[in-house]
Design a protein around this motif. Structure first.
Motif, mmCIF file in Angstrom:
data_model
loop_
_atom_site.group_PDB
_atom_site.id
_atom_site.type_symbol
_atom_site.label_atom_id
_atom_site.label_comp_id
_atom_site.label_asym_id
_atom_site.label_seq_id
_atom_site.Cartn_x
_atom_site.Cartn_y
_atom_site.Cartn_z
ATOM 1 N N THR A 199 -4.500 -67.856 -42.373
ATOM 2 C CA THR A 199 -3.325 -68.706 -42.580
ATOM 3 C C THR A 199 -3.411 -69.443 -43.910
ATOM 4 N N LEU A 200 -4.624 -69.764 -44.329
ATOM 5 C CA LEU A 200 -4.811 -70.416 -45.625
ATOM 6 C C LEU A 200 -4.503 -69.438 -46.761
ATOM 7 N N LEU A 201 -4.951 -68.207 -46.629
ATOM 8 C CA LEU A 201 -4.648 -67.192 -47.634
ATOM 9 C C LEU A 201 -3.134 -66.966 -47.712
ATOM 10 N N SER A 202 -2.489 -66.907 -46.573
ATOM 11 C CA SER A 202 -1.031 -66.762 -46.537
ATOM 12 C C SER A 202 -0.345 -67.935 -47.233
ATOM 13 N N PHE A 203 -0.859 -69.136 -47.030
ATOM 14 C CA PHE A 203 -0.343 -70.337 -47.685
ATOM 15 C C PHE A 203 -0.319 -70.129 -49.205
ATOM 16 N N PHE A 204 -1.436 -69.657 -49.762
ATOM 17 C CA PHE A 204 -1.525 -69.464 -51.208
ATOM 18 C C PHE A 204 -0.606 -68.351 -51.693
ATOM 19 N N LEU A 205 -0.531 -67.252 -50.952
ATOM 20 C CA LEU A 205 0.332 -66.147 -51.356
ATOM 21 C C LEU A 205 1.807 -66.556 -51.341
ATOM 22 N N HIS A 206 2.211 -67.343 -50.354
ATOM 23 C CA HIS A 206 3.601 -67.804 -50.299
ATOM 24 C C HIS A 206 3.884 -68.845 -51.382
ATOM 25 N N MET A 207 2.868 -69.577 -51.796
ATOM 26 C CA MET A 207 3.048 -70.529 -52.888
ATOM 27 C C MET A 207 3.437 -69.792 -54.173
ATOM 28 N N ILE A 208 2.884 -68.609 -54.379
ATOM 29 C CA ILE A 208 3.239 -67.816 -55.558
ATOM 30 C C ILE A 208 4.726 -67.497 -55.537
ATOM 31 N N GLU A 209 5.250 -67.142 -54.371
ATOM 32 C CA GLU A 209 6.688 -66.868 -54.245
ATOM 33 C C GLU A 209 7.508 -68.099 -54.602
ATOM 34 N N ASP A 210 7.066 -69.269 -54.151
ATOM 35 C CA ASP A 210 7.766 -70.517 -54.469
ATOM 36 C C ASP A 210 7.766 -70.762 -55.976
ATOM 37 N N ILE A 211 6.623 -70.550 -56.615
ATOM 38 C CA ILE A 211 6.513 -70.780 -58.058
ATOM 39 C C ILE A 211 7.412 -69.808 -58.817
ATOM 40 N N GLU A 212 7.420 -68.556 -58.393
ATOM 41 C CA GLU A 212 8.266 -67.563 -59.047
ATOM 42 C C GLU A 212 9.734 -67.934 -58.887
ATOM 43 N N ALA A 213 10.162 -68.299 -57.696
ATOM 44 C CA ALA A 213 11.553 -68.678 -57.456
ATOM 45 C C ALA A 213 11.921 -69.911 -58.282
ATOM 46 N N HIS A 214 11.039 -70.878 -58.333
ATOM 47 C CA HIS A 214 11.295 -72.091 -59.119
ATOM 48 C C HIS A 214 11.417 -71.755 -60.602
ATOM 49 N N HIS A 215 10.544 -70.899 -61.092
ATOM 50 C CA HIS A 215 10.567 -70.499 -62.495
ATOM 51 C C HIS A 215 11.873 -69.758 -62.825
ATOM 52 N N LEU A 216 12.312 -68.894 -61.923
ATOM 53 C CA LEU A 216 13.527 -68.117 -62.170
ATOM 54 C C LEU A 216 14.794 -68.971 -62.107
ATOM 55 N N ASP A 217 14.696 -70.103 -61.384
ATOM 56 C CA ASP A 217 15.830 -71.025 -61.334
ATOM 57 C C ASP A 217 15.997 -71.797 -62.641
ATOM 58 N N GLY A 218 15.091 -71.541 -63.586
ATOM 59 C CA GLY A 218 15.202 -72.157 -64.895
ATOM 60 C C GLY A 218 14.518 -73.489 -65.025
ATOM 61 N N ALA A 219 13.682 -73.827 -64.056
ATOM 62 C CA ALA A 219 13.008 -75.129 -64.124
ATOM 63 C C ALA A 219 11.857 -75.095 -65.100
#
Length: 154
Positions: free
Chosen positions: A134-154
Motif C-alpha cells: 500500500t505504501l508503494l501504491s501511495f508513491f506510484l499514485h503520487m506520480i500521477e498527481d504530479i503529472e496531472a498537476h504539471h499538465l494543468d500548467g502549474a
C-alpha cells in the motif's frame, strides 16, 4: 521475527519534462508536493541541513490509507545525474511496523518518456504486520498527481 524484503514499482510518465519536474519537487521544492498531491502530502519541514542535500533531516506530513501520519527521514544520497534520492526512515508512524525502511526513487529518461522507479527496502518488526504494497501504491499514485498537476500548467 521480522521479514526483510524489497519492493520495486515503476510507472511511465509520457509527458516530456515531468521526470525533471518530479525530481525538482523532491530535491528542491518538497513543500510544493502539498500543492501537487494534496490528498497525499499535507506538509514538509526541513529539520536540519539543506534542501536536497545528503545528511539532511526532514519531516513529512501525509495521509496514507486514510490516516494522517508523520515521517521523519534522513536523506542518505542524492544523485542529480540519475535523478535519484534515497530516504532512510528514522521516526514516525511507519516505524511502528518496520525495524528499517529505506525509500529510493530514480528517474530514467527514454526518448520523451520518463520511467519513475520507487524501491522500498524494508525489515518488518513482525511478519504479520501491514504489507508495504500500500505504501508503494501511495508513491506510484503520487506520480500521477504530479503529472496531472504539471499538465494543468502549474
Amino acid at each position: 521475527m521480522g521479514l526483510k524484503g524489497k519492493m520495486i514499482g515503476q510507472t511511465v510518465v509520457k509527458h516530456s519534462g515531468v521526470g525533471d519536474v518530479f525530481h525538482d519537487l523532491f530535491s528542491k521544492r518538497p513543500h510544493d508536493l502539498a500543492i501537487a498531491s494534496p490528498e497525499k502530502v499535507q506538509g514538509f519541514t526541513l529539520l536540519e541541513g539543506t534542501l536536497g542535500a545528503a545528511g539532511s533531516k526532514i519531516c513529512w506530513h501525509y495521509t496514507h490509507d486514510g490516516k494522517e501520519s508523520i515521517a521523519k527521514q534522513i536523506i542518505d544520497e542524492v544523485d542529480e545525474v540519475k535523478q535519484s534520492i534515497k530516504f532512510r526512515m528514522i521516526e514516525g508512524d511507519l516505524m511502528e511496523f518496520y525495524k528499517s525502511l529505506i525509500i529510493t526513487y530514480h528517474v530514467d529518461t527514454i526518448g520523451e518518456d520518463n520511467l519513475v522507479t520507487w524501491t522500498l527496502d524494508y525489515e518488518k518488526l513482525e511478519e504479520l504486520g501491514p504489507h508495504p504494497g500500500t505504501l508503494l501504491s501511495f508513491f506510484l499514485h503520487m506520480i500521477e498527481d504530479i503529472e496531472a498537476h504539471h499538465l494543468d500548467g502549474a
